[in-house]
Design a protein around this motif. Structure first.
Motif, PDB file in Angstrom:
ATOM      1  N   ASN A   1      -4.222  -3.839   5.620  1.00 15.65           N
ATOM      2  CA  ASN A   1      -2.845  -4.300   5.453  1.00 15.65           C
ATOM      3  C   ASN A   1      -2.656  -4.980   4.095  1.00 15.65           C
ATOM      4  O   ASN A   1      -3.447  -5.829   3.698  1.00 15.65           O
ATOM      5  N   LEU A   2      -1.590  -4.576   3.445  1.00 14.62           N
ATOM      6  CA  LEU A   2      -1.271  -5.060   2.106  1.00 14.62           C
ATOM      7  C   LEU A   2      -0.931  -6.545   2.095  1.00 14.62           C
ATOM      8  O   LEU A   2      -0.998  -7.201   1.057  1.00 14.62           O
TER       9      LEU A   2
ATOM     10  N   LEU B   1       1.166   4.236   3.047  1.00 16.62           N
ATOM     11  CA  LEU B   1       1.527   2.838   3.312  1.00 16.62           C
ATOM     12  C   LEU B   1       2.767   2.824   4.190  1.00 16.62           C
ATOM     13  O   LEU B   1       3.765   3.486   3.874  1.00 16.62           O
TER      14      LEU B   1
ATOM     15  N   PHE C   1      -1.897   0.284   5.589  1.00 15.91           N
ATOM     16  CA  PHE C   1      -2.167   1.475   4.782  1.00 15.91           C
ATOM     17  C   PHE C   1      -3.505   2.075   5.160  1.00 15.91           C
ATOM     18  O   PHE C   1      -4.380   1.393   5.702  1.00 15.91           O
TER      19      PHE C   1
ATOM     20  N   ARG D   1      -3.362  -3.366  -5.674  1.00 17.27           N
ATOM     21  CA  ARG D   1      -2.481  -4.425  -5.184  1.00 17.27           C
ATOM     22  C   ARG D   1      -2.479  -5.547  -6.209  1.00 17.27           C
ATOM     23  O   ARG D   1      -3.541  -5.988  -6.650  1.00 17.27           O
TER      24      ARG D   1
END
Lengths: 121, 121
Positions: A15-16, B65, B88, A42
């Motif tokens: 997860n971002l 994503l 993602f 990121r």
């Protein structure tokens, strides 16, 4: 996700928004995927901005999406433009730009995709 | 953003959440950027899912994503896994997968990045 996830189990869902540092003295840049053709990163900003008069001048194209937060992006010779969640832009190689402002009250999370091919190669 | 934005002014800022259709009989797939090396797409689902027994079997790698909404992704031989905003995953070529479920109550917006190189080329 410390450092690169390249080489980890391919089908692992990450997860971002996970693993955001509590404090962020410097902008955080983390590779998410490196292929022969492109690189995904990121970037987490928290009030960070480019120094006055500083311009990024990159050798590769960059496609960038602001996933969370708010920022102002400035191209050389232009006024800064607002970016909010969902904003994206394609920045050609050598299109000089800087980050004029990012929101000091929340993390600004970017997803950046860089062409691997450089005009220097 | 009807269709492809490729060829539009490079430094134009767009938004991934803009121009969502009011109704969505089919999943919406829109190219955002096509380069010699990779392709970026926006995919909008609204309750759409893969038919039972259907599996995607792609010739290129896909990095995807989930930007907004919720979904369940299933890899062949495994239980479906939850995906939420920020999730993602990297899906290797020929890793069979399907979309088991997407939230019927909100649009699910995906950003997908495909390698241009195919194992068929």
């Amino acid at each position: 996700m410390p450092g690169s996830i390249y080489g980890r189990l391919m089908r692992e869902i990450q997860n971002l928004f996970a693993n955001l540092p509590a404090s962020l003295p410097k902008e955080l840049v983390q590779p998410l995927l490196q292929t022969p053709d492109f690189r995904i990163e990121r970037i987490v900003s928290h009030g960070h901005a480019s120094p006055e008069g500083f311009w990024y001048d990159q050798h590769t194209d960059e496609w960038v999406l602001l996933v969370n937060g708010a920022a102002r992006l400035q191209f050389e010779g232009e006024e800064p433009v607002e970016m909010k969640a969902g904003s994206f832009v394609n920045i050609s190689a050598h299109q000089k730009h800087r980050i004029d402002w990012t929101d000091p009250n929340q993390p600004t999370i970017w997803l950046a995709i860089y062409s691997t091919l450089s005009d220097e190669e």
